[in-house]
Scaffold this motif. Structure first.
Motif, PDB file in Angstrom:
ATOM      1  N   SER A 147       1.226  -1.170   0.191  1.00 17.29           N
ATOM      2  CA  SER A 147      -0.307   0.089  -0.227  1.00 17.29           C
ATOM      3  C   SER A 147       0.964   1.397   0.213  1.00 17.29           C
ATOM      4  O   SER A 147       2.167   1.127   0.857  1.00 17.29           O
ATOM      5  N   SER A 150      -0.305   3.304   3.127  1.00 18.25           N
ATOM      6  CA  SER A 150       0.467   2.605   3.809  1.00 18.25           C
ATOM      7  C   SER A 150       2.317   3.340   4.375  1.00 18.25           C
ATOM      8  O   SER A 150       2.221   3.440   5.314  1.00 18.25           O
ATOM      9  N   THR A 154       3.487   6.153   7.088  1.00 24.78           N
ATOM     10  CA  THR A 154       4.684   5.195   8.276  1.00 24.78           C
ATOM     11  C   THR A 154       5.586   5.929   8.451  1.00 24.78           C
ATOM     12  O   THR A 154       6.434   6.920   9.453  1.00 24.78           O
ATOM     13  N   ARG A 179      -3.081   4.709   8.186  1.00 24.14           N
ATOM     14  CA  ARG A 179      -3.910   3.045   7.830  1.00 24.14           C
ATOM     15  C   ARG A 179      -5.163   2.099   7.212  1.00 24.14           C
ATOM     16  O   ARG A 179      -5.215   2.082   5.964  1.00 24.14           O
ATOM     17  N   ARG A 182      -7.597   2.740   4.238  1.00 24.79           N
ATOM     18  CA  ARG A 182      -7.412   1.916   3.438  1.00 24.79           C
ATOM     19  C   ARG A 182      -8.358   0.274   3.058  1.00 24.79           C
ATOM     20  O   ARG A 182      -9.013   0.915   1.811  1.00 24.79           O
ATOM     21  N   VAL A 193      -1.751  -3.496   3.410  1.00 25.69           N
ATOM     22  CA  VAL A 193      -1.765  -2.219   4.620  1.00 25.69           C
ATOM     23  C   VAL A 193      -0.029  -2.805   5.702  1.00 25.69           C
ATOM     24  O   VAL A 193       0.870  -1.795   5.858  1.00 25.69           O
ATOM     25  N   ARG A 197       3.708  -0.449   5.712  1.00 29.56           N
ATOM     26  CA  ARG A 197       4.566  -0.220   7.379  1.00 29.56           C
ATOM     27  C   ARG A 197       5.537  -0.846   7.025  1.00 29.56           C
ATOM     28  O   ARG A 197       6.640   0.497   7.723  1.00 29.56           O
TER      29      ARG A 197
END
Length: 232
Positions: A147, A150, A154, A179, A182, A193, A197
């Motif tokens: 993602s 994401s 992050t 996050r 999504r 996701v 991260r």
């Protein structure tokens, strides 16, 4: 909230090579991080894991409220000032021109680093695999894994938490909501996701090793803390 394998993340960071900085991107060159070799492949379409993820997204779709949909729609914007509710009311683009330009470069750099991995796996979006899934946010025109939102959330949250450690807890909580939106929005699987991260954390670690990043970061940090009325 779902937890990532932190031991794996630390292992990846230790093994990543430190290549020479390239001028192709603002801070970190594409060849420095090969996510296609670092991240696990996404669950295959039709696999048990993919079906479990799809079931979760359908449940979220059924349970989301208009307020949740509005929040997810607002968070579809990839803008660092979506974190203003965690950082402070004065954290705005109008008051922070240096910070705005800095985070735009960070976003462009992160996109360049993530792009090859998206193309490598080319995972279809969840709504492309199941017409019963109706996103409440705009449908992206690229692949699903990892993602990008994401990753973006992050990276920005790590940088912001270092700029304003006084608000680190609130910033990281806001990143988790960003996050998860999504998934609420119906455009990403949980594994997308989770991979974002990890990718965002790796990118943030590499950014901190870039002299050009450190110079731009110092200017943005000073501006942000001044506007927020915090000590330098």
């Amino acid at each position: 909230m779902r937890q990532l394998n932190r031991s794996l993340l630390v292992f990846l960071l230790v093994l990543l090579p430190l290549a020479a900085w390239s001028g192709e991107t603002a801070f970190v060159a594409q060849e420095q991080i090969a996510f296609a070799k670092l991240l696990p492949p996404p669950p295959a379409v039709g696999s048990a894991v993919q079906q479990e993820e799809m079931a979760l997204l359908l449940t979220l779709q059924q349970e989301r409220t208009p307020a949740m949909e509005a929040f997810a729609l607002a968070d579809a914007e990839r803008n660092v000032f979506r974190f203003a509710d965690a950082v402070g009311a004065d954290f705005t683009a109008a008051k922070l021109p240096k910070t705005t330009a800095f985070f735009e470069k960070v976003k462009e750099n992160a996109d360049a680093l993530l792009g090859p991995a998206k193309k490598h796996w080319d995972r279809p979006r969840p709504y492309a695999s199941n017409p019963a899934l109706n996103p409440c946010v705009p449908k992206p025109n690229n692949a699903s894994y990892p993602s990008g939102h994401s990753t973006f959330g992050t990276v920005d949250s790590i940088i912001l938490a270092n700029m304003v450690p006084e608000r680190a807890t609130q910033i990281y909580e806001r990143a988790e909501a960003y996050r998860f939106n999504r998934e609420i929005g119906g455009v990403h699987y949980p594994s997308d996701v989770a991979a974002g991260r990890i990718a965002g954390t790796v990118i943030a670690a590499f950014l901190q090793q870039s002299p050009a990043f450190q110079e731009a970061y110092a200017a943005a940090r000073a501006e942000t803390r001044q506007v927020l009325g915090l000590p330098q």
